[in-house]
Write an enzyme that holds these catalytic residues in place. Structure first.
Site, PDB file in Angstrom:
ATOM      1  N   SER A   1       0.846  -1.193   0.000  1.00  0.00           N
ATOM      2  CA  SER A   1       0.000   0.000   0.000  1.00  0.00           C
ATOM      3  C   SER A   1       0.876   1.236   0.000  1.00  0.00           C
ATOM      4  CB  SER A   1      -0.899   0.024   1.243  1.00  0.00           C
ATOM      5  OG  SER A   1      -1.408   1.331   1.414  1.00  0.00           O
TER       6      SER A   1
ATOM      7  N   HIS B   1      -1.364  -1.403  -4.158  1.00  0.00           N
ATOM      8  CA  HIS B   1      -2.617  -1.075  -3.474  1.00  0.00           C
ATOM      9  C   HIS B   1      -2.695   0.437  -3.287  1.00  0.00           C
ATOM     10  CE1 HIS B   1      -5.971  -2.187  -0.757  1.00  0.00           C
ATOM     11  NE2 HIS B   1      -5.567  -1.174   0.000  1.00  0.00           N
TER      12      HIS B   1
ATOM     13  N   ASP C   1      -4.903   3.541  -1.859  1.00  0.00           N
ATOM     14  CA  ASP C   1      -5.965   3.875  -0.906  1.00  0.00           C
ATOM     15  C   ASP C   1      -6.513   5.266  -1.191  1.00  0.00           C
ATOM     16  OD1 ASP C   1      -6.027   1.583   0.941  1.00  0.00           O
ATOM     17  OD2 ASP C   1      -3.954   2.159   1.377  1.00  0.00           O
TER      18      ASP C   1
ATOM     19  N   MET D   1      -9.095   8.083  -0.205  1.00  0.00           N
ATOM     20  CA  MET D   1      -9.892   8.492   0.969  1.00  0.00           C
ATOM     21  C   MET D   1     -10.448   9.890   0.747  1.00  0.00           C
ATOM     22  SD  MET D   1      -7.496   7.231   4.093  1.00  0.00           S
ATOM     23  CE  MET D   1      -6.587   5.684   4.025  1.00  0.00           C
TER      24      MET D   1
ATOM     25  N   HIS E   1      -8.479   0.798  -3.595  1.00  0.00           N
ATOM     26  CA  HIS E   1      -9.343   0.624  -2.425  1.00  0.00           C
ATOM     27  C   HIS E   1     -10.039   1.944  -2.165  1.00  0.00           C
ATOM     28  CE1 HIS E   1      -9.418  -0.361   2.199  1.00  0.00           C
ATOM     29  NE2 HIS E   1     -10.626  -0.262   1.683  1.00  0.00           N
TER      30      HIS E   1
ATOM     31  N   MET F   1     -12.130   4.255  -0.193  1.00  0.00           N
ATOM     32  CA  MET F   1     -12.709   4.569   1.123  1.00  0.00           C
ATOM     33  C   MET F   1     -13.394   5.920   1.013  1.00  0.00           C
ATOM     34  SD  MET F   1      -9.588   3.079   3.371  1.00  0.00           S
ATOM     35  CE  MET F   1      -8.538   3.136   1.941  1.00  0.00           C
TER      36      MET F   1
ATOM     37  N   MET G   1     -11.124  -5.900   6.141  1.00  0.00           N
ATOM     38  CA  MET G   1     -10.277  -4.915   6.826  1.00  0.00           C
ATOM     39  C   MET G   1      -9.905  -5.436   8.216  1.00  0.00           C
ATOM     40  SD  MET G   1      -9.658  -2.377   4.865  1.00  0.00           S
ATOM     41  CE  MET G   1      -8.814  -1.392   6.112  1.00  0.00           C
TER      42      MET G   1
ATOM     43  N   GLY H   1      -8.761   4.157   7.232  1.00  0.00           N
ATOM     44  CA  GLY H   1      -8.461   5.586   7.347  1.00  0.00           C
ATOM     45  C   GLY H   1      -6.983   5.898   7.528  1.00  0.00           C
ATOM     46  N   PHE H   2      -6.261   5.016   8.177  1.00  0.00           N
ATOM     47  CA  PHE H   2      -4.865   5.319   8.489  1.00  0.00           C
ATOM     48  C   PHE H   2      -3.997   4.066   8.379  1.00  0.00           C
ATOM     49  CE2 PHE H   2      -7.530   8.365  10.649  1.00  0.00           C
ATOM     50  CZ  PHE H   2      -6.932   9.574  10.297  1.00  0.00           C
ATOM     51  N   GLY H   3      -2.748   4.278   7.989  1.00  0.00           N
ATOM     52  CA  GLY H   3      -1.778   3.199   8.018  1.00  0.00           C
ATOM     53  C   GLY H   3      -1.161   3.090   9.399  1.00  0.00           C
ATOM     54  N   GLY H   4      -0.397   2.039   9.611  1.00  0.00           N
ATOM     55  CA  GLY H   4       0.378   1.911  10.839  1.00  0.00           C
ATOM     56  C   GLY H   4      -0.401   1.503  12.076  1.00  0.00           C
TER      57      GLY H   4
ATOM     58  N   ASP I   1      -6.348  -6.465   4.820  1.00  0.00           N
ATOM     59  CA  ASP I   1      -5.690  -5.149   4.758  1.00  0.00           C
ATOM     60  C   ASP I   1      -5.697  -4.490   6.130  1.00  0.00           C
ATOM     61  OD1 ASP I   1      -4.815  -2.591   4.116  1.00  0.00           O
ATOM     62  OD2 ASP I   1      -6.570  -2.072   2.903  1.00  0.00           O
ATOM     63  N   GLY I   2      -4.490  -4.216   6.632  1.00  0.00           N
ATOM     64  CA  GLY I   2      -4.346  -3.455   7.868  1.00  0.00           C
ATOM     65  C   GLY I   2      -3.514  -4.166   8.902  1.00  0.00           C
ATOM     66  N   GLY I   3      -2.355  -3.591   9.207  1.00  0.00           N
ATOM     67  CA  GLY I   3      -1.505  -4.169  10.257  1.00  0.00           C
ATOM     68  C   GLY I   3      -0.869  -5.489   9.886  1.00  0.00           C
TER      69      GLY I   3
ATOM     70  N   GLY J   1       1.311  -1.847   4.124  1.00  0.00           N
ATOM     71  CA  GLY J   1       1.802  -0.489   3.912  1.00  0.00           C
ATOM     72  C   GLY J   1       3.085  -0.264   4.663  1.00  0.00           C
ATOM     73  N   SER J   2       2.976  -0.044   5.976  1.00  0.00           N
ATOM     74  CA  SER J   2       4.191   0.273   6.740  1.00  0.00           C
ATOM     75  C   SER J   2       5.193  -0.868   6.747  1.00  0.00           C
ATOM     76  CB  SER J   2       3.858   0.710   8.175  1.00  0.00           C
ATOM     77  OG  SER J   2       2.568   0.440   8.533  1.00  0.00           O
TER      78      SER J   2
HETATM   79  C1  DX5 Z   1      -6.006   1.688   5.807  1.00  0.00           C
HETATM   80  C2  DX5 Z   1      -5.641   1.291   4.400  1.00  0.00           C
HETATM   81  C3  DX5 Z   1      -4.533   0.337   4.330  1.00  0.00           C
HETATM   82  C4  DX5 Z   1      -3.239   0.845   4.900  1.00  0.00           C
HETATM   83  C5  DX5 Z   1      -2.496  -0.326   5.473  1.00  0.00           C
HETATM   84  O1  DX5 Z   1      -7.234   2.316   5.809  1.00  0.00           O
HETATM   85  O2  DX5 Z   1      -6.735   0.703   3.749  1.00  0.00           O
HETATM   86  O3  DX5 Z   1      -4.336  -0.137   3.003  1.00  0.00           O
HETATM   87  O4  DX5 Z   1      -2.425   1.495   3.975  1.00  0.00           O
HETATM   88  O5  DX5 Z   1      -1.393   0.168   6.127  1.00  0.00           O
HETATM   89  P1  DX5 Z   1      -0.617  -0.746   7.190  1.00  0.00           P
HETATM   90  O6  DX5 Z   1      -0.140  -1.937   6.460  1.00  0.00           O
HETATM   91  O7  DX5 Z   1       0.450   0.168   7.663  1.00  0.00           O
HETATM   92  O8  DX5 Z   1      -1.621  -1.087   8.259  1.00  0.00           O
HETATM   93 ZN    ZN Z   2      -6.338  -0.287   1.786  1.00  0.00          ZN
END
Ligand code: DX5
Ligand code: ZN
Length: 226
Positions: free
Chosen positions: A12, A37, A39, A41, A70, A72, A141, A146-149, A179-181, A201-202
């Site tokens: 991502s 990927h 995102d 938003m 994706h 959002m 999800m 909404g946010f990475g990390g 997707d996420g963490g 992502g991270s």
């Molecule tokens: C969050 C996004 C994810 C995000 C994942 O709303 O949909 O795609 O980038 O980031 P990580 O892998 O850091 O959780």
């Molecule tokens: Zn995503």
């Protein structure tokens, strides 16, 4: 048989350096990513803003990789045709953001892209029941969008298992994405539960080892779950 072929890794770009977005996408592509990927938003459906159609069109020239978009956003149907023209390959909308779900999934397919449906953490998998045969991809999800990390929400494992069962019991071949963490520490568990497309992502773009090594570490861990 090469088991790695069953796993797809989707970095991502939310965690990438946006000042060098094209290069960062190319780096992931060359580093073994299966999808990129993206995102999108809108500051309404989720409390954050990222980028939209013009940026996706601009970076399309950086790579031939599959663009996994994706959405959002509220009313994602307003952007589907533009996204397809910009070079999206997969367009995933949130079940919580769409009123006429069947219609919107058809609109995505008519645009020539693959149709995905995403479920936020509090949305039960039963919402998929009647639309599942129409889908090319289901996105579960594992953080609030909404946010990475953010940290992986553990009860996601049970949801992935349920969707895997719904797909297999009905002979359906939609891709199952999480997707996420996600990172090397939990990739095996989500694959054991039934996921086959892993967004990260991270774990990819903030890794001190670099993008290619990070993708490999996630893929190696994921393959242990097959
Ligand atoms: C969050 C996004 C994810 C995000 C994942 O709303 O949909 O795609 O980038 O980031 P990580 O892998 O850091 O959780
Ligand atoms: Zn995503």
């Amino acid at each position: 048989m090469n088991l790695t072929q069953n796993i797809e890794i989707a970095p991502s770009v939310l965690a990438a350096d946006f000042a060098r977005l094209g290069d960062q996408i190319a780096e992931a592509d060359e580093g073994g990513a299966d999808y990129i990927h993206l995102d999108v938003m809108d500051g309404h459906f989720v409390p954050n803003l990222t980028f939209g159609v013009p940026i996706i069109a601009a970076v399309r020239g950086s790579t031939e990789a599959v663009f996994d978009v994706h959405m959002m956003v509220d009313s994602p149907e307003d952007y589907i045709d533009e996204l397809a023209a910009a070079g999206a390959d997969i367009i995933t909308v949130h079940v919580e953001a769409v009123d006429q779900l069947h219609q919107v999934i058809k609109q995505i397919k008519d645009s020539g892209t693959l149709a995905g449906l995403a479920l936020s953490p509090a949305t039960p998998v039963t919402t998929l029941q009647d639309i599942l045969p129409e889908l090319d991809l289901v996105l579960i999800m594992s953080v609030n969008p909404g946010f990475g990390g953010q940290s992986f929400i553990p009860n996601t494992i049970g949801k992935i298992e349920q969707v895997r069962r719904m797909l297999d019991d009905n002979g359906l071949t939609a891709k199952l994405e999480v997707d996420g963490g996600i990172g090397p520490d939990n990739a095996e568990d989500v694959v054991t539960a039934g996921a086959r497309v892993l967004v990260a992502g991270s774990a990819v773009y903030s890794s001190v080892d670099g993008v290619a090594s990070a993708i490999k570490a996630i893929r190696d861990a994921a393959c242990r779950g097959l």
